[in-house]
Design a protein around this motif. Structure first.
Motif, short mmCIF file in Angstrom:
data_model
loop_
_atom_site.label_atom_id
_atom_site.label_comp_id
_atom_site.label_asym_id
_atom_site.label_seq_id
_atom_site.Cartn_x
_atom_site.Cartn_y
_atom_site.Cartn_z
N PRO A 127 0.79 -1.24 0.00
CA PRO A 127 0.00 0.00 0.00
C PRO A 127 0.82 1.29 0.00
CG PRO A 127 0.18 -0.82 2.23
CD PRO A 127 0.92 -1.81 1.35
N ASP A 128 2.15 1.17 0.02
CA ASP A 128 2.97 2.37 0.23
C ASP A 128 3.65 2.88 -1.05
OD1 ASP A 128 4.57 0.13 -0.01
OD2 ASP A 128 6.01 0.76 1.52
N ALA B 79 -5.36 -1.08 -2.47
CA ALA B 79 -4.62 -0.99 -1.21
C ALA B 79 -4.01 0.40 -1.03
CB ALA B 79 -3.53 -2.06 -1.18
N ASP C 199 -4.88 3.33 1.92
CA ASP C 199 -3.83 3.96 2.72
C ASP C 199 -3.82 5.47 2.50
OD1 ASP C 199 -1.14 3.15 4.30
OD2 ASP C 199 -0.69 4.85 2.97
N HIS D 17 -6.64 7.18 4.24
CA HIS D 17 -6.35 7.22 5.67
C HIS D 17 -5.37 8.35 5.98
CE1 HIS D 17 -5.43 5.92 9.73
NE2 HIS D 17 -4.15 5.88 9.42
N GLU D 18 -4.32 8.47 5.18
CA GLU D 18 -3.33 9.52 5.39
C GLU D 18 -3.95 10.91 5.26
OE1 GLU D 18 0.04 9.47 6.20
OE2 GLU D 18 -0.47 7.43 6.77
N ASP E 292 -9.26 3.81 9.15
CA ASP E 292 -8.47 2.58 9.10
C ASP E 292 -7.66 2.56 7.80
OD1 ASP E 292 -7.44 0.02 9.17
OD2 ASP E 292 -9.37 -1.00 9.08
N ASN E 293 -6.37 2.26 7.89
CA ASN E 293 -5.56 2.18 6.66
C ASN E 293 -5.72 0.85 5.94
OD1 ASN E 293 -3.97 0.31 8.08
ND2 ASN E 293 -2.36 1.81 8.54
N HIS E 294 -6.43 -0.10 6.54
CA HIS E 294 -6.76 -1.39 5.93
C HIS E 294 -5.56 -2.33 5.76
CE1 HIS E 294 -10.57 0.55 5.23
NE2 HIS E 294 -11.07 -0.53 4.69
N HIS E 295 -4.43 -2.04 6.34
CA HIS E 295 -3.27 -2.91 6.17
C HIS E 295 -3.56 -4.32 6.69
CE1 HIS E 295 -0.17 0.65 6.08
NE2 HIS E 295 -1.10 0.74 5.15
#
Length: 367
Positions: A23-24, A167, A171, A174-175, A181-184
């Motif tokens: 996700p990053d 994904a 993220d 969320h940021e 929730d970032n869902h990770h």
């Protein structure tokens, strides 16, 4: 460069599930402080996504998912730039509407035209791209840009990476303060579930559907929950990867109209009914009746096959990505059967040479 289908098979086996755990691979460094402040102040109550093809398809998944979880954020998806006929002015002109203009390449003309139409609304525009003309325009105008930073993208077929796009957006939202929730954790669990869920039963289903769909027109039907979010992307996989004709429609609308074409078709048709166990009893019973009608031992059904794809148990995400996995394996099998070579019709008809195989190959030689 490996062949289309070889890359597709490798993606399905190695990257489809893995994408949910990456996700990053994006950047928010070019998002302006002003837009960040609007996010922090919770000023946006809806998102209008606009884009073409796979660059926008993940927004349909977000729309379906947000509806399923009762998110307070409305999501609208506009696959064109003539907004007047796609959404009401109460949505388009509201200061609480965020526009996300999506183009993976940054070179597609439709998102560029959409951006130019939104000059007066640039304080609530976020460009989503990897670069190209769209990024150049946004940078020159000081508009916020979120950059895709995929480490191993398939340049010709961005649809490979929808699981990772989703994904990343979870993220990203969320940021930016739009999701709690970032869902990770959920997406890592989902990646493991998908491996277990693709069992011998689903493999057998893929084999049967692929066999019944050889040399056939594919017709996909589902309830509204899945019509945009799932069937639009499924059609892309059948069209772009298997290169077979595929259409989609709402289940009930199909039963009130298009089903008439199956009275005694001269050519072969394969109907794929995506059945959700959470559909209402009327819909499920009507679906079973349709299966009965089209599988009866009668001469008129000789060129008709119908398959029920049960979306199974679990939440929206598990159902969605399991169904997409079935679609991908079926598209691969049909692609292997037909072995149709690409004419680069997508890049040429869209007027975007960035996706053209000759452009990609020339860049690989020069790298």
């Amino acid at each position: 460069m490996k062949s289309r289908l070889d890359r597709y098979e490798e993606f399905i086996e190695k990257e489809y599930r893995a994408g949910l755990t990456k996700p990053d691979e994006y950047s928010l460094e070019a998002v302006t402080p002003e837009l960040r402040a609007r996010f922090a102040n919770k000023e946006f109550k809806r998102i209008v996504f606009t884009g073409m093809g796979c660059s926008a398809i993940v927004s349909d998944i977000v729309r379906g998912y947000f509806a399923e979880i009762d998110s307070p954020i409305e999501v609208h998806v506009l696959n064109d730039y003539d907004f007047r006929f796609l959404a009401p002015s109460s949505v388009l002109d509201d200061d609480a509407t965020l526009y996300i203009i999506s183009s993976y390449s940054g070179h597609s003309q439709e998102p560029v035209r959409a951006y130019r139409q939104l000059k007066s609304k640039q304080d609530r525009v976020l460009l989503l791209t990897s670069g190209g003309t769209l990024a150049e325009l946004g940078h020159a105008d000081g508009v916020s840009i979120a950059y895709w930073k995929l480490q191993q993208p398939d340049r010709e077929y961005p649809l490979f990476h929808v699981s990772q796009y989703f994904a990343i957006l979870m993220d990203m939202f969320h940021e930016l303060g739009m999701l709690d929730d970032n869902h990770h954790t959920r997406l890592a669990e989902l990646s493991d579930q998908l491996e277990r869920d693709y069992d011998t039963v689903r493999r057998g289903l893929v084999e049967r559907i692929a066999y019944d769909s050889r040399d056939a027109n594919l017709i996909m039907i589902a309830s509204p929950k899945w019509h945009e979010s799932l069937l639009k992307l499924a059609k892309m996989h059948f069209n772009e990867m298997a290169m077979v004709p595929a259409t989609r429609n709402f289940f009930h609308e199909f039963c009130h109209s298009e089903v008439a074409t199956l009275s005694d078709p001269e050519h072969k048709h394969s109907i794929l009914w995506f059945a959700d166990p959470d559909d209402d009893d009327y819909t499920l019973a009507k679906g079973e009746n349709l299966v009965r009608l089209l599988t009866e031992e009668r001469h008129e059904n000789r060129n008709v096959h119908i398959s029920r794809i049960d979306l199974g148990e679990g939440d929206f995400l598990r159902k969605y990505f399991n169904a997409l996995n079935i679609v991908q394996h079926t598209a691969l099998a049909l692609g292997r059967y037909h072995e149709t070579s690409s004419r680069d019709l997508i890049s040429e008809s869209a007027g975007n040479p960035w996706y053209h195989s000759t452009t990609i190959e020339a860049e690989l030689v020069g790298a």
